[in-house]
Design an enzyme around this catalytic site. Sequence first.
Site, mmCIF file in Angstrom:
data_model
loop_
_atom_site.group_PDB
_atom_site.id
_atom_site.type_symbol
_atom_site.label_atom_id
_atom_site.label_comp_id
_atom_site.label_asym_id
_atom_site.label_seq_id
_atom_site.Cartn_x
_atom_site.Cartn_y
_atom_site.Cartn_z
ATOM 1 N N VAL A 97 0.743 -1.139 0.665
ATOM 2 C CA VAL A 97 -0.232 -0.027 -0.261
ATOM 3 C C VAL A 97 0.909 1.171 -0.105
ATOM 4 O O VAL A 97 1.747 1.406 1.255
ATOM 5 C CB VAL A 97 -1.115 0.432 1.023
ATOM 6 C CG1 VAL A 97 -1.946 0.897 1.016
ATOM 7 C CG2 VAL A 97 -2.199 -1.879 1.147
ATOM 8 N N ASP A 98 0.777 1.620 -1.099
ATOM 9 C CA ASP A 98 2.011 3.415 -1.352
ATOM 10 C C ASP A 98 0.889 4.568 -2.325
ATOM 11 O O ASP A 98 0.927 4.586 -2.835
ATOM 12 C CB ASP A 98 2.783 2.683 -2.225
ATOM 13 C CG ASP A 98 4.009 3.932 -2.170
ATOM 14 O OD1 ASP A 98 3.918 4.969 -1.610
ATOM 15 O OD2 ASP A 98 5.137 4.027 -3.356
ATOM 16 N N SER A 99 0.719 5.372 -0.776
ATOM 17 C CA SER A 99 -0.133 6.603 -0.855
ATOM 18 C C SER A 99 0.770 7.656 -1.876
ATOM 19 O O SER A 99 0.028 8.360 -2.774
ATOM 20 C CB SER A 99 -0.604 7.411 0.618
ATOM 21 O OG SER A 99 0.288 7.274 0.725
ATOM 22 N N GLY A 100 2.534 7.539 -1.493
ATOM 23 C CA GLY A 100 2.372 8.096 -2.510
ATOM 24 C C GLY A 100 2.878 8.107 -4.041
ATOM 25 O O GLY A 100 3.704 8.864 -5.059
ATOM 26 N N LYS A 129 9.285 1.551 -5.131
ATOM 27 C CA LYS A 129 8.928 2.406 -5.117
ATOM 28 C C LYS A 129 9.389 3.236 -6.849
ATOM 29 O O LYS A 129 8.821 4.174 -6.951
ATOM 30 C CB LYS A 129 9.748 3.055 -4.379
ATOM 31 C CG LYS A 129 9.196 3.135 -2.870
ATOM 32 C CD LYS A 129 7.577 3.170 -2.504
ATOM 33 C CE LYS A 129 8.014 4.620 -2.558
ATOM 34 N NZ LYS A 129 6.302 5.545 -2.232
#
Length: 408
Positions: free
Chosen positions: A213-216, A332
């Site tokens: 989970v990565d809101s960025g 990322k």
Amino acid sequence: MKVTVMTVDEQIITLDVDRDESVENLKALLEVETQVPLQQQQLLYNGREMRNAEKLSALGVSDGDLVMMVSNALQSSASSNAMGFNPDGSAVNPSAFQQHLRNDSNLMAQLFQNDPELAQAVLGNDLNKLQEILRMRNQQRTELRRRQEEEMALLYADPFDVEAQKKIEEAIRQKGIDENWAAALEHNPEAFARVVMLYVDMEVNGVPLKAFVDSGAQSTIISKSCAERCGLLRLLDTRYRGIAHGVGQSEILGRIHVAPIKIGQIFYPCSFLVLDSPNMEFLFGLDMLRKHQCMIDLKENVLRVAGGEVAVPFLQEKDIPSHFLDEQRHAKEAASSSGSQATSAGEKTNTPTGGPSGSSGQTQTQGPNFEAKVSKLVELGFGREAVIQALKFFDGNEEQAAAYLFGG
């Protein structure tokens, strides 16, 4: 008049003393400030040792002058007991010294933070290795003290020299950094721990996955191998293929416009970009977090979906496959690439600008920024290997690495 005293560990002390005060009384005041016994202090003014019986005025000390204090407190106090040190820095009784440290949990915790190599030697069974490390640390302290004394001698030559003032200013700045670091160790030690990224259990087209989970990252991403395992490659729209440029470069194979994902017991529609990225499996990005009104609740350590309709817990570190922890950086990079411009065969397609949220937790040990940090610390007189190890240990934090090297 005011006299400024600088210790070899760069502590700055300002004292208000009488012009006709004796050196011995000045040392007594310093004993209160530094906890270093008077007998273990050596004061230098303009490179000359100040004798206890001499008066400050007779030595020419005036208001605002700088005095240097040298101390051998560690070795002097240690040599008077069974846990003392030899002149070369090795322990007089290595077995007793080792046991003494092992029995002090607080001291061991500090040792693991400040000198993990020595801490491992203390917990090990090789006393020869322990003695070797103690000798090495003694040599480092001696060399550091020698360099600092040389620098202070230059300052005494002309205390009003611009370069000398810059060095004094830097010493004061470093003192503030060291105090800030010590306060963090005492009041915020978790800041030095590794941060585990956020993973939850999901199902994509009926196949269980551990989703990052990565809101960025503004786009939700699935790798080609993962899409194949989930039986979704047949839905790949290759009209959206291209090259994504960001942190690194990844090939966009296309887009899967809709597929079911299961979070908790509820199914939700989801779309993905498919990347040729074997080091990343599935990343749940901001596009789907927004679409399904998700909330990252760190207080309860859950991901809430549909405004709280479903809450699934974030996985603990023990539940995350070890290879996933290495894949976080690749995920990322893929997210950053997908969020930059993608150029396809017949058109230029703008995809959302994603990128790293600064939370990958991985130390960058290559590249110009890391080399610049290494070069800067090497210029201070430290060995290249020691500098690299310190930077790795402190996740590339230059100031913490410098404090560690100076304190070694």
